[in-house]
Design a protein around this motif. Structure first.
Motif, PDB file in Angstrom:
ATOM      1  N   ASP A  16       0.866  -1.184   0.000  1.00  0.00           N
ATOM      2  CA  ASP A  16       0.000   0.000   0.000  1.00  0.00           C
ATOM      3  C   ASP A  16       0.907   1.240   0.000  1.00  0.00           C
ATOM      4  O   ASP A  16       1.649   1.458   0.958  1.00  0.00           O
ATOM      5  CB  ASP A  16      -0.857  -0.039   1.276  1.00  0.00           C
ATOM      6  N   ARG A 230       0.137  -4.712   2.268  1.00  0.00           N
ATOM      7  CA  ARG A 230      -1.287  -4.542   1.994  1.00  0.00           C
ATOM      8  C   ARG A 230      -2.097  -5.554   2.794  1.00  0.00           C
ATOM      9  O   ARG A 230      -1.801  -6.737   2.815  1.00  0.00           O
ATOM     10  CB  ARG A 230      -1.558  -4.746   0.496  1.00  0.00           C
ATOM     11  N   LYS A 231      -3.112  -5.057   3.460  1.00  0.00           N
ATOM     12  CA  LYS A 231      -4.015  -5.928   4.228  1.00  0.00           C
ATOM     13  C   LYS A 231      -5.095  -6.479   3.294  1.00  0.00           C
ATOM     14  O   LYS A 231      -5.561  -5.782   2.391  1.00  0.00           O
ATOM     15  CB  LYS A 231      -4.695  -5.110   5.330  1.00  0.00           C
ATOM     16  N   LYS A 232      -5.514  -7.700   3.576  1.00  0.00           N
ATOM     17  CA  LYS A 232      -6.601  -8.272   2.777  1.00  0.00           C
ATOM     18  C   LYS A 232      -7.872  -7.462   2.990  1.00  0.00           C
ATOM     19  O   LYS A 232      -8.610  -7.198   2.058  1.00  0.00           O
ATOM     20  CB  LYS A 232      -6.852  -9.731   3.204  1.00  0.00           C
ATOM     21  N   ARG A 233      -8.122  -7.100   4.251  1.00  0.00           N
ATOM     22  CA  ARG A 233      -9.328  -6.330   4.541  1.00  0.00           C
ATOM     23  C   ARG A 233      -8.974  -4.845   4.534  1.00  0.00           C
ATOM     24  O   ARG A 233      -8.248  -4.371   5.413  1.00  0.00           O
ATOM     25  CB  ARG A 233      -9.891  -6.733   5.913  1.00  0.00           C
ATOM     26  N   GLN A 237      -6.350  -1.415   6.784  1.00  0.00           N
ATOM     27  CA  GLN A 237      -5.125  -0.858   6.208  1.00  0.00           C
ATOM     28  C   GLN A 237      -4.562   0.303   7.024  1.00  0.00           C
ATOM     29  O   GLN A 237      -3.364   0.419   7.213  1.00  0.00           O
ATOM     30  CB  GLN A 237      -5.395  -0.419   4.760  1.00  0.00           C
TER      31      GLN A 237
END
Ligand code: ADP
Ligand code: MG
Ligand code: ZN
Length: 510
Positions: A16, A230-233, A237
């Motif tokens: 991100d 990067r977070k999946k959800r 983030q």
């Protein structure tokens, strides 16, 4: 050896991006920030200097009132709080082009802080979106002089035979505008970075505080970037701590801002994906090769030994004076753009081309002297934008004035020139041959105005093409194109195609 990079897609899939943009703008004041020396660009080296900006012992600075006013107006336009009381500070470091051995700047007491600017950017899916850039601070400081390294292959100090220094620029007022870390920019990070600098440039130009020429260095951008996993959800983030940033210095065109951010993100991604750590450092952008290289290592606590400037009084603008400056603010650029778009009747796509071409002001001036908006747009964001782009120049530097374009538009609308003739006249204008009407005369460009001759040519072509005529009469109006082509040929290209079409259809109707 070149650094490893991931593709941009791989970068965005795993990480991100976070941006931080620092923009330095040179104010267009007549004199320097702390002395009365003139600020004219391109003067004989060291001809615009005095004891104050040369840092001679005992010389005392006095603050430039216009410089402070401009800083406040910039702060207000960026929706910042204006500090009722702020101070200058000395930022101590040695550099040969900085004769005082410190830069007069602001540190923990900037004149403007906590603002925002809404920025419209291309969303990559044929539309546009808005990102709100949060502004950390805008503070006053002064520029340094300029070193020139002579001899050697690179123009850098390494390998040079000797160096020259010009102090004309030392002491020119600068405003540094620093954003907060910009999160949530996602894969459009490079476009948002570019759109921000572009919007800021428009705003500063509308304020009339600077000539904002990136190629001459009166607007300069340092682009900080970092990546975090990067977070999946997506809602999680914002909880991820920021990664280590690098700061790419002095990126000097809008296109370079976008390219440098994109490159640097892919470089970070390769380091992180390989299990390494990004080094916090400054980087240099290389326009030719499209890469950044390492500059100097930089920690957050770089020891500049900042302390309050004892030779300058604090800046303490009254609430009334700030309000008075607020009343001088121009219409915000995004709002103004929307208003002009609706006045001119342009589609979103047309307006975006106009904005990207930097043609808003030129079209406005061209319409003001009599052109139709569509006519003005056609030339400025068409042929002229292409030309400027190819030559690496600004639209305003082509030697073409709004009045000339309005005149060209008038010649087309008045039926004197067709499109291909108008293009030839434009060539002449770009070659410096003079005004449109004079060029058209000199080059013998004019549509046949003799209706009788035109009608005769139309009749002859109709008589010679009975099958085409049948088709048109049978409802296939597109078939008229073939007849128009023949009439144009018979007239040596000097007929108004729209008028020819009218005549053909008139005749076949009856
Ligand atoms: P410096 O003195 O190093 O130039 P500044 O505070 O003037 O530091 O500017 C740093 C810029 O980088 C600011 O725009 C800030 O918001 C931004 N920034 C800080 N941390 C990060 C990070 N981890 N990732 C991206 N940008 C960051
Ligand atoms: Mg900085
Ligand atoms: Zn001076």
């Amino acid at each position: 050896m070149a650094d490893e990079v991931l593709t941009y897609e791989e970068t965005i899939a795993a990480y991100d991006p976070v941006l931080g943009l620092e923009v330095h703008v040179e104010l267009g004041t007549a004199t320097k920030m702390f002395c009365g020396c003139p600020t004219t660009f391109g003067a004989e080296p060291n001809s615009q200097v005095c004891p104050v900006c040369l840092g001679l012992p005992g010389a005392l600075p006095v603050v430039n009132e216009k410089g402070v006013e401009s800083a406040i107006r910039i702060g207000l336009a960026l929706n910042c709080e204006i500090a009722p009381w702020s101070r200058f500070a000395r930022k101590n470091y040695f550099y040969p082009d900085m004769p005082k051995n410190f830069q007069t700047s602001q540190y923990d007491e900037p004149i403007a802080h906590d603002g925002w600017l809404d920025v419209e950017y291309d969303d990559g899916a044929g539309g546009s979106a808005v990102y709100r850039v949060l502004i950390e601070r805008a503070h006053m400081e002064e520029d340094t002089g300029k070193s020139t390294h002579v001899g050697g292959a690179t123009g850098r100090i390494h390998g040079a035979d000797y160096s020259l220094v010009d102090y004309n620029r030392a002491g020119i007022p600068l405003i540094e505008i620093v954003t907060k870390p910009l999160t949530g920019v996602g894969e459009r990070a490079p476009e948002i970075a570019r759109a921000y600098v572009s919007a800021l440039r428009d705003l500063l130009r509308a304020l009339g505080v600077s000539d904002v020429k990136m190629e001459q260095g009166s607007l300069r951008c340092d682009a900080n970037v970092s990546l975090r996993p990067r977070k999946k959800r997506p809602e999680k983030q914002e909880d991820v701590p920021l990664g280590t940033r690098t700061e790419t210095k002095n990126v000097n065109s809008l296109r370079s801002v976008e390219r440098a951010v994109r490159y640097e993100l892919t470089r970070h991604a390769a380091v992180l994906a390989g299990g390494g750590a990004v080094l916090q450092e400054t980087r240099h952008w290389h326009e030719d090769t499209g890469v950044t290289t390492s500059g100097r290592e930089k920690s957050d606590a770089e020891d500049y030994r900042y302390f309050p400037e004892p030779d300058l009084v604090p800046v303490a603008p009254s609430a009334e004076s700030v309000d008075a400056l607020r009343r001088t603010l121009p219409e915000p650029p995004v709002q103004r753009r929307r208003r002009l778009q609706s006045e001119w009747g342009f589609t979103d796509l047309e307006m975006r081309d106009v904005v990207n071409a930097g043609a808003v002001e030129l079209i406005e001036s061209t319409v003001a002297v009599g052109a139709t908006p569509a006519g003005a747009r056609k030339w400025w964001s068409g042929e002229l934008a292409r030309r400027a782009n190819a030559d690496g120049r600004e639209l305003g530097e082509l030697g073409i004035t709004p009045r000339m374009i309005a005149e060209l538009d008038g010649l087309v609308r008045g039926g004197r020139l067709n499109d291909s003739m108008a293009r030839q006249v434009l060539e002449g204008m770009l070659a410096g041959e003079g005004n449109p009407a004079a060029i058209a005369d000199a080059r013998g460009l004019a549509l046949v105005q003799d209706e009788g001759a035109l009608a005769a040519a139309v009749d002859a072509v109709i008589a010679a093409n009975p099958e085409v005529v049948d088709k048109i009469r049978g409802g296939k109006v597109q078939a008229a194109g073939a007849l128009i082509g023949q009439v144009m040929k018979a007239m040596g290209g000097r007929a108004d195609a729209a008028r020819v079409r009218e005549l053909i259809l008139e005749r076949l109707d009856s």
